[in-house]
Write an enzyme that holds these catalytic residues in place. Structure first.
Site, PDB file in Angstrom:
ATOM      1  N   ASP A 390       0.812  -1.211   0.000  1.00 23.09           N
ATOM      2  CA  ASP A 390       0.000   0.000   0.000  1.00 23.09           C
ATOM      3  C   ASP A 390       0.845   1.261   0.000  1.00 23.09           C
ATOM      4  O   ASP A 390       0.308   2.352  -0.195  1.00 23.09           O
ATOM      5  CB  ASP A 390      -0.939  -0.002   1.214  1.00 23.09           C
ATOM      6  CG  ASP A 390      -2.386   0.057   0.814  1.00 23.09           C
ATOM      7  OD1 ASP A 390      -2.678  -0.233  -0.362  1.00 23.09           O
ATOM      8  OD2 ASP A 390      -3.232   0.402   1.651  1.00 23.09           O
ATOM      9  N   ASP A 806     -12.267  -6.694   9.978  1.00 20.06           N
ATOM     10  CA  ASP A 806     -12.304  -8.145  10.057  1.00 20.06           C
ATOM     11  C   ASP A 806     -13.584  -8.635  10.735  1.00 20.06           C
ATOM     12  O   ASP A 806     -14.300  -9.490  10.201  1.00 20.06           O
ATOM     13  CB  ASP A 806     -11.057  -8.664  10.790  1.00 20.06           C
ATOM     14  CG  ASP A 806     -10.749  -7.858  12.041  1.00 20.06           C
ATOM     15  OD1 ASP A 806     -11.569  -6.991  12.419  1.00 20.06           O
ATOM     16  OD2 ASP A 806      -9.685  -8.098  12.655  1.00 20.06           O
TER      17      ASP A 806
END
Length: 1106
Positions: A390, A806
């Site tokens: 990223d 998550d």
């Protein structure tokens, strides 16, 4: 073999393998055979095996060339930009040897004025598309085919696929016999299992067990319909496999013994009833002398009871599980008459590894994680690994390339000697005898060689920052000199300053398309193009044994192929919300769907590596078992390394991973915890679990357990085909991959009870090679605009809207009716690192708690869940969203003992028998529940106590801050981040636990410090007052002191963390202590001023606190 059809006139087909690798069918008249053919030779097909003079070569050279071109090109693109492929002849400064890797060099092209490299096969040998062996590169070959179709060497036409008849299908049932020279046999070859005690091949046994006839080469049994009654020639059917073995499941549930679980459930019920009676008694007996103290204590106790229910009730049905790896191999990998080479029928798995900043996440750590994945014990052709960078850093890119280069040695070494763990840093750091359980005599020599190579590998990785800096400075200086020269030649002003962009340069002398060390437009963090590089192209579908060399490691009996590996850095532009890790994961989901489309995906953090090379197989036992089509993900427990032996801050979190998660496994499944999770791709796409009863109408034969491939609308009737781009984006390749991924993820239909499966052998054919079109499409789906006006992040993929993406993503799948499985392996599946420093640990917990608060104030609150979410699972998700709010009541309750000591009052009017009896029974239930929970979960008592201590520490610090931050964000739209304000450096670099003693001041430490100091001062004040009082009330003092000691005992690890090494206390602690003491003294003077003479008139000569 007798003719099954009984037709003496049945045709016989012979085939010969040509130099191009294809099988050419010949008639009987074409065969130069002496004598008369007998029946033994009339009913099977013979393939002439390759010889040194007859090496096979793929006839589709253009396909091979395209795949090699793709693997040697760096693809870039993004919003409002053209996707470009930059052909790289050099990826890193060091040499590249493995033929699968990008930048591997071949021979020079023989065409005039061409400096290209010719194509290579799987072994790195030159590929020549013409029989004259004229060396030609990919571009020149395509030009020659397009212009004249003639070979530039011999001037003869290139042969195309139409020049050969179609190759025999793999499913036709070929059985490879041992090679005549007996060298380099496949370890999975069935012929290897037909040997007598001397090790020689037992031909009679082979003929008897397979009912075959012997011939030279590779024998194929004729199809059942070979008589030609249906007019269909070819190799349908094959040998019929029969087995007397009964059907067995791949996994089993093992219930907790009744001697443990029954008393455990009974005690939960008993404590529930006692707590109700106790709270009723508390409400009926207020403390009239200190009604404020009584009210606060009762409110806190009511909340604690509610919180206990949310945490305890979902633990009513814990289970254990077991798997059968031998049966998995038998069903999917074992050679058989219909699968003679043992080609795997297991589904593909795509690994995702995420990293964001090479300065905070060392590239060496990420490289070791990648190496452990590439060496995993799973069919090589079924594995694909993707790393998401990223930060778009060249340092990460070249570190990954170095890892792929070292994998050429490390992966075969692991396979040859069955190395565990397959993270080289962890392996070479192991204590003990490395030769234990090693069978090969050359292990020590091989290990020494690999260790030396790994040390050099680490030096190269650690030296990459300086190498990139020096290279960039040299190229930038060269560019500056060019501009100066041009300026002089053009007659420009010599005093005018020259502006040269300080670019970051790749090893091949071109600009890095990602983030530059000196940020510039289109080359800064948050502003760079999308980058995709296939660093290791997909391996061949057949085993490729290595070669023996006296100076190198002997890999002559080891498969040297490497899994596919892809570097991905998604496009980032200012003004776009890139959604942090969740957005990066969704980009990997889309890119992998186009490039490999593994039906299962396993995500790991960059600091978590594969500790058990068979972990993927163990997880696959659940996915491929009966009923596995309803499993959305397999969650493995998180295990950590580098934790201090006492686990001061409960970093191992064993109560959660071995207790709560194991209990949820008996309900609807564990929650998703961010890493070490194997997903079903189709579940992440936002579809509901399949309903076989509703889908059977799609079958031609409703009694068949094999469901044919379906389209997305079959699973979601409300999904309009025209609205597929609205949900998944405008990539047709991505949409086309959906039904393929769903079909490949089904269990094998090998039992009548399997209502929703796929036929055996469906996944044995090799995958299609990569082409530039697919890679270009993959670049487009990682662009920053792709998710605009789609359902990515809302219904599809990782869900946005919380820093704990998550838990949110797992909740969405459970809410649609999917279930998950908790896979606890005998050997830890994955291991990673965790912060052992107090401040880092508190900030980690702050992030988790902040995510839970965000979930509570969103539509993803379990209060609004669908009926598909089971009741106990709903309670568990409610607990996940509510637990941070316990902090407010916990902080208040921790102050109550001190307030009781200061005021001389207690939470009850009198410490009588009823109160003490309730307190005793509740305490006994608590201890008994803890002992039984320790028994069925395997958690140690010390670990349980550490968890209790850190629950109070985090509850009075991080959880409280998370609630404040969440409320401010919801009410006022203000986001508050708690950052470090002071740091203390470690003094001992040799101590692996040096970080444990680092003291970094943070505002999160204020509430626990205040609580500890107030309770300590309260004990001292109350003790002095009681001792000097004329009518001491020892019962109230003991009651208040007991609860104060309870609070201080829980804060003991926190106090040790503040002291650092050798009891060194930061000055800020003394400042806070003095400030709090002065404040409390002034507060006491204001609340209870000195009565002076009145006390003396009453006969009081005792001590008077001011």
């Amino acid at each position: 073999m007798p003719n099954p059809g009984g037709d003496s006139g049945s045709r016989v087909k012979f085939a010969r393998r040509t130099s191009s690798g294809r099988y050419v069918s010949l008639s009987r008249e074409d065969m130069d055979m002496s004598g008369e053919l007998n029946n033994d030779y009339m009913n099977y097909t013979v393939h002439i095996p390759p010889t040194p003079d007859n090496q096979p070569m793929d006839s589709n050279v253009a396909t091979k060339a395209e795949e090699q071109y793709v693997s040697n090109s760096l693809f870039t693109g993004g919003f409002n930009s053209v996707t470009r492929a930059h052909l790289m002849d050099k990826v890193i400064d060091s040499d590249v040897n493995h033929p699968q890797m990008a930048g591997s060099r071949g021979s020079a092209c023989s065409m005039p004025a061409c400096d290209g490299k010719i194509m290579k096969d799987e072994r790195g040998r030159d590929i020549t598309p013409c029989e004259c062996r004229f060396k030609i590169c990919r571009d020149c070959f395509l030009d020659a085919q397009k212009e004249t179709g003639l070979c530039p060497g011999c001037k003869e036409p290139y042969k195309t696929a139409e020049d050969y008849e179609e190759e025999a299908e793999y499913s036709s049932g070929g059985l490879f016999l041992p090679a005549p020279d007996g060298k380099k046999r496949d370890g999975k070859n069935m012929s290897m299992m037909k040997r007598d005690q001397t090790g020689e091949f037992d031909h009679n046994k082979w003929l008897f067990e397979t009912q075959g006839t012997y011939g030279y080469g590779n024998a194929y049994w004729p199809p059942d319909e070979a008589s030609g009654n249906d007019g269909n020639e070819g190799f349908e059917g094959g040998m019929v496999e029969t087995s007397d073995k009964p059907w067995r499941p791949l996994s089993r549930e093992i219930p907790i013994p009744n001697s443990i679980i029954s008393p455990y459930r009974l005690l939960i019920a008993v404590r529930f009833i006692i707590m109700i009676f106790f709270l009723i008694w508390r409400l009926q007996h207020p403390n009239e002398d200190a009604i404020w103290l009584w009210f606060m204590s009762v409110v806190c106790e009511l909340w604690f009871f509610f919180s206990w229910i949310l945490d305890q009730v979902p633990k009513l049905r814990p289970i254990n599980r077991s798997i059968d790896l031998d049966l998995l191999y038998e069903k999917f990998d074992r050679p058989s008459p219909s699968n003679p080479t043992g080609r795997s029928d297991l589904p593909g798995v795509d690994f995702f590894v995420s990293t964001a900043d090479p300065e905070k996440e060392p590239p060496l750590t990420t490289a070791n994680t990648i190496l452990s994945i590439l060496a995993v014990d799973y069919p090589v052709e079924k594995i694909a690994c993707y790393v998401s960078d990223d930060g778009g850093a060249l340092l990460t890119f070249e570190a990954m390339a170095e890892a792929c280069s070292f994998a050429d040695l490390w992966v075969p070494f692991c396979k040859k000697h069955e190395i565990e763990p397959r993270n080289p840093d962890s392996y070479f750091s192991l204590k003990g005898d490395p030769t234990k359980n090693k069978k090969r005599s050359d292990f020590v020599k091989d290990r020494r060689r690999v260790k030396r190579e790994y040390d050099e590998f680490k030096v190269r990785i650690n030296g990459l920052p300086d190498s990139i800096r020096r290279r960039s400075e040299a190229f930038n200086a060269r560019e500056e000199m060019k501009m100066i020269k041009q300026k002089r030649e053009s007659g420009g002003d010599p005093l005018e300053p020259i502006k040269v962009k300080k670019a970051t340069w790749m090893a091949d002398g071109t600009h890095w398309p990602g983030t530059w060390t000196s940020p510039s437009a289109d080359h800064a963090k948050g502003d760079h193009a999308g980058i995709l590089q296939v660093m290791l192209k997909p391996p061949s579908s057949d085993i490729l044994l290595g070669e023996s060399d006296d100076n190198l490691i002997d890999f002559s009996d080891v498969d040297t192929r490497l899994p596919m590996f892809v570097y991905v850095s998604r496009e980032k532009r200012p003004g776009y919300d890139h959604n942090k890790k969740a957005g990066a994961m969704n980009c990997l989901v889309r890119a992998s769907a186009i490039l490999s489309n593994g039906p299962f995906m396993l995500n790991l953090d960059c600091d978590h590596y594969v500790y058990n090379c068979k972990a993927v197989r163990e997880g696959m036992c659940f996915m491929m078992d009966r009923g596995g089509e309803n499993i959305c993900y397999i969650q493995f427990p998180q295990r950590f390394e580098g934790i201090d032996p006492s686990d001061r801050y409960a970093n191992h979190n064993t109560v959660f991973f071995d207790g709560n998660m194991r209990a949820l496994d008996g309900v609807q499944g564990p929650v998703y915890v961010g890493t070490g999770t194997m997903f079903r791709r189709f579940a992440l796409y936002g579809f509901d679990p399949p309903d076989p009863d509703k889908l059977l109408h799609k079958e031609t034969d409703a009694t068949s357990p094999e469901t044919q491939p379906l389209n997305p609308m079959d699973f979601d009737p409300d999904l309009d085909p025209n609205l597929l781009p609205k949900r998944f984006g405008n990539s047709t390749m991505l949409v086309d991959s959906l039904p393929v991924a769903e079909f490949h993820a089904r269990p094998i239909a090998d039992h009548p009870a399997v209502k929703y499966g796929r036929p055996p052998g469906a996944l044995r054919p090799p995958r299609q090679p990569l082409d530039a079109t697919a890679v270009a499409e993959a670049v487009s789906v990682i662009s920053c605009w792709y998710e605009d006006k789609t359902e990515w992040g809302d219904r599809v993929g990782w869900i946005y809207g919380s820093v704990t993406e998550d838990v949110l993503s797992g909740y969405r799948m459970h809410n649609r009716g999917w279930r998950s499985v908790y896979c606890i392996t005998d050997r830890d599946a994955f291991r990673g690192s965790a912060p052992i420093n107090l401040t880092d640990r508190l900030h980690q917990v702050l992030r988790w708690a902040t995510g839970s608060v965000e979930i509570f104030f969103s539509r993803n609150n379990a209060f609004f869940a669908s009926k598909r979410l089971k009741f106990l699972q709903r309670l568990s998700y409610l607990n996940v969203a509510i637990y941070p709010f316990t902090s407010g009541f916990l902080v208040l309750y921790c102050f109550l003992p001190a307030l009781s000591l200061f005021s001389g009052q207690f939470i009850v009017q009198n410490v009588n028998v009823a109160f003490l009896s309730y307190l005793l029974v509740v305490t006994i239930c608590l201890i008994s529940l803890a002992l039984l929970e320790v028994k069925w979960s395997g958690v140690g008592l010390e670990q349980w106590w550490r968890n209790e201590q850190f629950w109070l520490i985090s509850g009075t610090s991080s959880h409280l801050a998370a609630v404040v931050q969440g409320l401010l964000k919801v009410i006022a739209g203000i986001e508050i981040s708690f950052t470090l304000t002071a740091k203390s450096a470690s003094e001992d670099d040799d101590d692996i636990y040096a970080d444990l003693y680092l003291v970094k001041w943070t505002s999160l430490m204020i509430p626990p410090i205040v609580i500890a100091m107030v309770n300590m001062i309260g004990i001292v004040v109350a003790l002095i007052r009681t001792v000097y009082s004329t009518t001491p009330s020892w019962s109230k003092f003991i009651g208040g002191a007991f609860f104060s000691f309870w609070v201080l005992a829980h804060l003991y690890p926190f106090a040790k963390g503040l002291m650092g090494r050798r009891a060194k206390t930061p000055t800020i602690v003394y400042v806070w202590s003095g400030l709090i003491a002065i404040t409390l003294s002034l507060l006491w003077v204001a609340v209870n001023p000195d009565a002076g003479p009145s006390n003396q008139a009453a006969g009081g000569d005792g001590f008077q606190f001011p």
